[in-house]
Design a protein around this motif. Structure first.
Motif, short mmCIF file in Angstrom:
data_model
loop_
_atom_site.label_atom_id
_atom_site.label_comp_id
_atom_site.label_asym_id
_atom_site.label_seq_id
_atom_site.Cartn_x
_atom_site.Cartn_y
_atom_site.Cartn_z
N LYS A 62 0.84 -1.21 0.00
CA LYS A 62 0.00 0.00 0.00
C LYS A 62 0.87 1.26 0.00
CE LYS A 62 -4.18 -1.89 2.16
NZ LYS A 62 -5.07 -1.86 3.35
N ALA A 63 1.99 1.21 0.75
CA ALA A 63 2.90 2.35 0.77
C ALA A 63 3.53 2.56 -0.61
CB ALA A 63 3.99 2.14 1.82
N ALA A 64 3.86 1.44 -1.31
CA ALA A 64 4.43 1.55 -2.65
C ALA A 64 3.41 2.16 -3.62
CB ALA A 64 4.89 0.18 -3.14
N ALA A 65 2.15 1.74 -3.50
CA ALA A 65 1.10 2.30 -4.35
C ALA A 65 0.92 3.79 -4.06
CB ALA A 65 -0.21 1.54 -4.10
N HIS A 66 1.01 4.17 -2.78
CA HIS A 66 0.92 5.58 -2.39
C HIS A 66 2.05 6.38 -3.05
CE1 HIS A 66 0.44 9.10 0.27
NE2 HIS A 66 1.76 9.07 0.40
N ALA A 67 3.26 5.80 -3.06
CA ALA A 67 4.41 6.50 -3.63
C ALA A 67 4.25 6.67 -5.13
CB ALA A 67 5.69 5.74 -3.31
N ARG A 68 3.74 5.68 -5.79
CA ARG A 68 3.55 5.77 -7.25
C ARG A 68 2.50 6.83 -7.59
NH1 ARG A 68 3.18 -0.12 -6.58
NH2 ARG A 68 5.31 -0.94 -6.73
N ALA A 69 1.45 6.90 -6.78
CA ALA A 69 0.36 7.85 -7.05
C ALA A 69 0.76 9.28 -6.69
CB ALA A 69 -0.89 7.43 -6.28
N ARG A 70 1.52 9.44 -5.62
CA ARG A 70 1.83 10.78 -5.10
C ARG A 70 3.09 11.36 -5.71
NH1 ARG A 70 0.70 14.55 -1.44
NH2 ARG A 70 2.18 15.15 0.19
N GLY A 71 3.98 10.50 -6.18
CA GLY A 71 5.26 10.97 -6.68
C GLY A 71 6.36 10.78 -5.67
N ARG A 72 7.58 10.67 -6.15
CA ARG A 72 8.71 10.31 -5.29
C ARG A 72 8.94 11.28 -4.13
NH1 ARG A 72 14.78 8.30 -6.91
NH2 ARG A 72 15.93 9.35 -5.25
N GLU A 73 9.14 12.56 -4.40
CA GLU A 73 9.52 13.49 -3.32
C GLU A 73 8.42 13.66 -2.28
OE1 GLU A 73 12.55 14.27 -2.85
OE2 GLU A 73 13.03 13.22 -4.70
N PRO A 74 7.15 13.87 -2.70
CA PRO A 74 6.10 13.96 -1.68
C PRO A 74 5.98 12.68 -0.85
CG PRO A 74 5.31 14.84 -3.75
CD PRO A 74 6.61 14.18 -4.05
N ALA A 75 6.14 11.52 -1.52
CA ALA A 75 6.03 10.25 -0.80
C ALA A 75 7.16 10.10 0.21
CB ALA A 75 6.04 9.08 -1.78
N ARG A 131 7.66 10.70 11.23
CA ARG A 131 7.54 9.64 12.23
C ARG A 131 6.19 9.64 12.95
NH1 ARG A 131 12.00 10.65 16.76
NH2 ARG A 131 13.30 11.00 14.90
N THR A 132 5.38 10.69 12.78
CA THR A 132 4.05 10.71 13.38
C THR A 132 2.96 10.51 12.34
OG1 THR A 132 3.88 13.12 13.18
CG2 THR A 132 4.84 12.25 15.22
N GLY A 133 3.35 10.19 11.12
CA GLY A 133 2.39 10.02 10.04
C GLY A 133 1.84 8.61 9.97
N PRO A 134 1.04 8.32 8.94
CA PRO A 134 0.38 7.01 8.82
C PRO A 134 1.32 5.88 8.44
CG PRO A 134 -0.06 8.35 6.89
CD PRO A 134 0.66 9.24 7.87
N GLY A 187 4.65 2.51 16.09
CA GLY A 187 5.46 1.69 16.98
C GLY A 187 6.80 1.37 16.33
N ASP A 188 7.14 0.08 16.29
CA ASP A 188 8.42 -0.30 15.68
C ASP A 188 8.26 -0.60 14.18
OD1 ASP A 188 7.09 -2.71 15.76
OD2 ASP A 188 8.82 -3.88 16.46
N VAL A 189 7.05 -0.40 13.64
CA VAL A 189 6.81 -0.63 12.22
C VAL A 189 6.76 0.71 11.50
CG1 VAL A 189 5.30 -1.65 10.50
CG2 VAL A 189 5.53 -2.74 12.74
N TYR A 190 7.65 0.89 10.53
CA TYR A 190 7.68 2.15 9.78
C TYR A 190 8.25 1.85 8.40
CZ TYR A 190 12.57 1.81 11.20
OH TYR A 190 13.84 1.36 11.41
N VAL A 191 7.90 2.70 7.45
CA VAL A 191 8.40 2.55 6.09
C VAL A 191 9.75 3.26 5.97
CG1 VAL A 191 8.03 3.18 3.66
CG2 VAL A 191 6.12 2.31 5.04
#
Length: 466
Positions: free
Chosen positions: A342-355, A362-365, A369-373
């Motif tokens: 889902k994060a990869a799909a977000h990056a493709r839709a939003r573009g590299r720099e905004p993604a 660190r407070t975003g979606p 916890g210990d899981v982060y992109v």
């Protein structure tokens, strides 16, 4: 004295000498299971020895069979004899009896039910109790002949591990022998998650591979719902260079060379497996994620069998736990993979720099916890690391974890090949950045960079501090 009596005495002495003048094992006794076995080696002509009548019926049958094989070898020559002994459909296969042969260095010359290890040196082979049975065989053969005891898979009983009494005769620079099995009356109750159960499980898989061929066997071993997966036991396979052939719960590692893979203690377990397989078979210990226990890192006992240019094995986890990963973490591999995809799909839709800006928040979606992109390019340069912003722009290509694994290189290879999971050690932001075992999933974004996310794994009977 009646001359006929003298002739009878001479013939009796000759028969005993032909049998090797051995000191026979006491009838109907239970073998010891200590790590050092004492073979009943051949005695001298003038030394006291038990008459053949004191042997059990099976032991008498064994001695006669081995004497027959030795006589055949002497009459027909070594090469002809070895060809006959290696023929599993030949005259030297009789119910549970078959001839094995080795040179005096421990190299296999004949083993009809394990043909793939003919030519392998097994001088260091031990049974499930640590008995060095090949060395015991060599000791007996160098003394002319003798008995020794150990545990070994019985091909006549679906490779169930049973007590075995073997008898060998030395023939100069090589020896031959055979053995009789003593079924354990409680063998049916031996748990699968024990050394005896593990050996039987792996030997049955090896028998399947011999009967069905390498390709078909590997296909079966890679089926997570197949007959070679039993609770937390599953069959794995590698070639002798450490390249993965079968891992039913880590398909993304198939084709990957793992020769330098190490556990959290630094044990290079693939090299340990190769070493044991090159000796024919053997055990080793490691710490490894348990797919039946939330991928907790647990102590594991493995047993492997060499199959020529590849080997198969399995292992049981000696600790089971109900501990699950952190409540904020992904509870399954599937959830973790979905999160990254889902994060990869977000990056493709939003573009590299905004993604990348989103991933570095660190407070975003994309951080919980210990899981982060996190994100890196294919040169290993960090593009997003929300809990280590000072390392953005740095290259992780040569980074290693506490076991020496080049984890970024593994991630790059996986990302290029469609994505997959990797296990390594990395600082956990939930535990003051202490280095802990981690399972990550990585995915390509646009061919220029890739992203991943992971979760720290609980450790059973082991401290995470190194």
């Amino acid at each position: 004295m009646d001359p006929r009596h003298s002739l009878f005495a001479i013939l009796l002495i000759a028969a005993l000498c032909a049998a090797g003048c051995t000191t026979a094992p006491p009838a109907n006794t239970t073998p010891t299971t200590t790590a050092t076995a004492t073979p009943c080696v051949a005695c001298g002509v003038n030394s006291p020895s038990n008459p053949l009548a004191n042997l059990t019926v099976d032991e008498q049958r064994l001695v006669a069979f081995v004497n027959e094989a030795a006589a055949y070898a002497k009459s027909n020559g070594r090469e002809t004899a070895l060809t006959a002994f290696n023929n599993r459909n030949g005259s030297f296969i009789r119910r549970d009896l078959y001839v094995f042969a080795y040179d005096m260095n421990g190299t296999v010359l004949a083993l009809p039910f394990q043909p793939e290890i003919v030519g392998t040196n097994r001088s260091g082979a031990v049974d499930l109790n640590g008995v060095a049975y090949i060395r015991d065989a060599i000791t007996a053969a160098r003394n002319g002949s003798g008995f020794f005891r150990y545990h070994y898979p019985n091909p006549a009983r679906n490779f169930t591990v049973e007590q075995k009494t073997s008898y060998v005769i030395g023939l100069g620079d090589w020896f031959l022998g055979a053995g009789v099995y003593t079924p354990d009356p409680v063998a049916a109750t031996v748990p699968l998650r024990s050394r005896a159960g593990l050996v039987t499980f792996v030997e049955q898989a090896a028998a399947y591979a011999r009967a069905n061929g390498k390709d078909r066997a590997i296909l079966a071993f890679n089926d997570p719902n197949g007959s070679f997966v039993e609770d937390d036991l599953y069959v794995f396979a590698y070639d002798m260079n450490g390249t993965t052939l079968a891992l039913p719960f880590q398909h993304e590692l198939i084709g990957v060379n793992r020769s330098d893979a190490a556990d959290i203690r630094g044990t290079k377990f693939i090299k340990a497996g190769v070493s044991a397989a090159q000796n024919g078979s053997g055990f080793y210990e490691l710490r490894y994620p348990n797919p039946a226990d939330g991928y907790a890192v647990e102590p594991k006992t493995c047993y492997v069998v060499g199959m020529g240019d590849w080997y198969i094995g399995s292992g049981y986890y000696s600790a089971r736990t109900n501990t699950s990963v952190n409540s904020s973490a992904m509870s399954t591999k599937e959830e973790l993979a979905t999160f990254v995809e889902k994060a990869a799909a977000h990056a493709r839709a939003r573009g590299r720099e905004p993604a990348l800006g989103d991933f570095n928040n660190r407070t975003g979606p994309f951080a919980s916890g210990d899981v982060y992109v996190y994100a890196l390019d294919y040169n290993g340069t960090a593009l997003a690391l929300p809990f280590q912003p000072d390392k953005i722009g740095m290259s992780f290509l040569n980074a290693t974890d506490s076991t020496g694994q080049y984890y970024t290189r593994v991630e790059i290879e996986l990302a290029r090949n469609g994505g997959g999971f990797v296990y390594y050690d990395y600082p956990n932001p939930d535990h003051s950045m202490a280095s802990e075992p981690k399972m990550s999933y990585v995915q390509d974004v646009d061919g220029r960079y890739w992203i991943g996310a992971g979760t720290s794994l609980p450790v059973v009977n082991e401290t995470a501090t190194r």
